[in-house]
Design a protein around this motif. Structure first.
Motif, mmCIF file in Angstrom:
data_model
loop_
_atom_site.group_PDB
_atom_site.id
_atom_site.type_symbol
_atom_site.label_atom_id
_atom_site.label_comp_id
_atom_site.label_asym_id
_atom_site.label_seq_id
_atom_site.Cartn_x
_atom_site.Cartn_y
_atom_site.Cartn_z
ATOM 1 N N MET A 49 -25.183 9.875 -29.118
ATOM 2 C CA MET A 49 -26.539 9.489 -28.816
ATOM 3 C C MET A 49 -26.602 8.955 -27.383
ATOM 4 O O MET A 49 -25.775 8.141 -26.984
ATOM 5 N N ALA A 50 -27.556 9.423 -26.628
ATOM 6 C CA ALA A 50 -27.694 8.991 -25.237
ATOM 7 C C ALA A 50 -28.261 7.574 -25.177
ATOM 8 O O ALA A 50 -29.174 7.216 -25.908
ATOM 9 N N VAL A 51 -27.699 6.773 -24.292
ATOM 10 C CA VAL A 51 -28.130 5.396 -24.094
ATOM 11 C C VAL A 51 -29.069 5.354 -22.893
ATOM 12 O O VAL A 51 -28.778 5.946 -21.848
ATOM 13 N N ALA A 52 -30.185 4.662 -23.042
ATOM 14 C CA ALA A 52 -31.143 4.526 -21.949
ATOM 15 C C ALA A 52 -30.510 3.754 -20.795
ATOM 16 O O ALA A 52 -29.916 2.694 -21.001
ATOM 17 N N ARG A 53 -30.622 4.298 -19.610
ATOM 18 C CA ARG A 53 -30.022 3.702 -18.416
ATOM 19 C C ARG A 53 -30.475 2.263 -18.212
ATOM 20 O O ARG A 53 -29.709 1.420 -17.744
ATOM 21 N N GLU A 54 -31.723 1.968 -18.571
ATOM 22 C CA GLU A 54 -32.227 0.608 -18.340
ATOM 23 C C GLU A 54 -31.562 -0.438 -19.239
ATOM 24 O O GLU A 54 -31.674 -1.630 -18.985
ATOM 25 N N LYS A 55 -30.846 -0.028 -20.281
ATOM 26 C CA LYS A 55 -30.104 -0.965 -21.119
ATOM 27 C C LYS A 55 -28.797 -1.403 -20.457
ATOM 28 O O LYS A 55 -28.171 -2.360 -20.898
ATOM 29 N N LEU A 56 -28.395 -0.686 -19.425
ATOM 30 C CA LEU A 56 -27.100 -0.922 -18.786
ATOM 31 C C LEU A 56 -27.245 -1.699 -17.487
ATOM 32 O O LEU A 56 -28.264 -1.589 -16.808
ATOM 33 N N PRO A 57 -26.208 -2.443 -17.112
ATOM 34 C CA PRO A 57 -26.236 -3.130 -15.809
ATOM 35 C C PRO A 57 -26.306 -2.106 -14.670
ATOM 36 O O PRO A 57 -25.899 -0.953 -14.816
ATOM 37 N N LYS A 58 -26.794 -2.563 -13.541
ATOM 38 C CA LYS A 58 -26.886 -1.701 -12.367
ATOM 39 C C LYS A 58 -25.486 -1.341 -11.869
ATOM 40 O O LYS A 58 -24.552 -2.137 -11.976
ATOM 41 N N LEU A 59 -25.374 -0.152 -11.317
ATOM 42 C CA LEU A 59 -24.113 0.285 -10.725
ATOM 43 C C LEU A 59 -23.884 -0.455 -9.406
ATOM 44 O O LEU A 59 -24.826 -0.980 -8.810
ATOM 45 N N ILE A 60 -22.642 -0.454 -8.974
ATOM 46 C CA ILE A 60 -22.265 -1.061 -7.694
ATOM 47 C C ILE A 60 -21.917 0.090 -6.750
ATOM 48 O O ILE A 60 -21.042 0.891 -7.056
ATOM 49 N N TYR A 61 -22.590 0.168 -5.613
ATOM 50 C CA TYR A 61 -22.353 1.261 -4.673
ATOM 51 C C TYR A 61 -21.701 0.759 -3.381
ATOM 52 O O TYR A 61 -22.014 -0.344 -2.910
ATOM 53 N N LEU A 62 -20.845 1.585 -2.826
ATOM 54 C CA LEU A 62 -20.215 1.284 -1.542
ATOM 55 C C LEU A 62 -21.293 1.053 -0.475
ATOM 56 O O LEU A 62 -21.152 0.178 0.379
ATOM 57 N N GLU A 63 -22.382 1.801 -0.556
ATOM 58 C CA GLU A 63 -23.473 1.660 0.416
ATOM 59 C C GLU A 63 -24.103 0.268 0.368
ATOM 60 O O GLU A 63 -24.649 -0.212 1.363
ATOM 61 N N ASP A 64 -24.036 -0.377 -0.812
ATOM 62 C CA ASP A 64 -24.575 -1.736 -0.947
ATOM 63 C C ASP A 64 -23.818 -2.710 -0.040
ATOM 64 O O ASP A 64 -24.319 -3.797 0.254
#
Length: 185
Positions: free
Chosen positions: A1-16
């Motif tokens: 079952m696919a999990v809604a992205r908004e339920k998950l913490p934000k990703l960490i990007y190198l660009e950040d």
């Protein structure tokens, strides 16, 4: 079952971090340290342990395994997709049952592991691997399946396992861990 992205913490990007890899990897480690060292994660009722040694760049070995790739341990290279998804590791493990995330037993070279598959509603596929020992569960690694052949292999593996245990049988994290532990010598 696919999990809604908004339920998950934000990703960490190198660009950040304006491309500064050291600041980026420090931020990724801060998430790992918070989620797995300072606050112990659980799979079902089983608190996860981890390998600290051999330390890599003064960080827990498990962190190295969750953020780097390669077959030769001493030559593993950073994998930005793994690093970016570090904030997803703990929620994937701890919410496997609540989110309807697929998990199953896999055997590799005599090791009994649990593969947990986070499938997001926007198509990301992230896997966390736990190594089941006789008396504890070890956080082993995690990876992002960015290629269709990786995902096809995991789908096939999951379906074969489901066929072996019964497609309609409900399996909880605790049931799976106990079953594996009971079969270990």
């Amino acid at each position: 079952m696919a999990v809604a992205r908004e339920k998950l913490p934000k990703l960490i990007y190198l660009e950040d971090y304006k491309g500064n890899y050291q600041l980026f990897i420090d931020a990724v480690y801060a998430v790992f340290e918070h989620d797995f060292i300072m606050h112990k994660a659980t799979f079902g009722s089983h608190q996860l342990k981890m390998k600290y040694h051999p330390a890599f760049q003064e960080r827990a070995y498990t962190f190295y395994h969750m953020t780097h790739e390669g077959d030769i341990e001493t030559d593993r290279t950073p994998d930005l997709r793994r690093c970016e998804r570090m904030p997803w590791a703990r929620p994937t493990i701890e919410n496997a049952e609540a989110y309807g995330i697929r998990f199953w037993e896999q055997e590799r070279n005599g090791k009994h592991r649990i593969c947990i598959w986070l499938d997001t509603d926007d198509g990301d596929n992230y896997f966390v691997i736990l190594d089941v020992r006789k008396t504890f569960v070890l956080l082993w690694t995690a990876f992002y399946a960015g290629f269709s052949h990786q995902l096809k292999k995991k789908v096939k593996e999951y379906q074969a396992w489901r066929d072996s245990v019964g497609k309609d049988k409900v399996i909880t994290p605790d049931m799976l861990v106990k079953d594996i532990m009971d079969r270990l010598p």
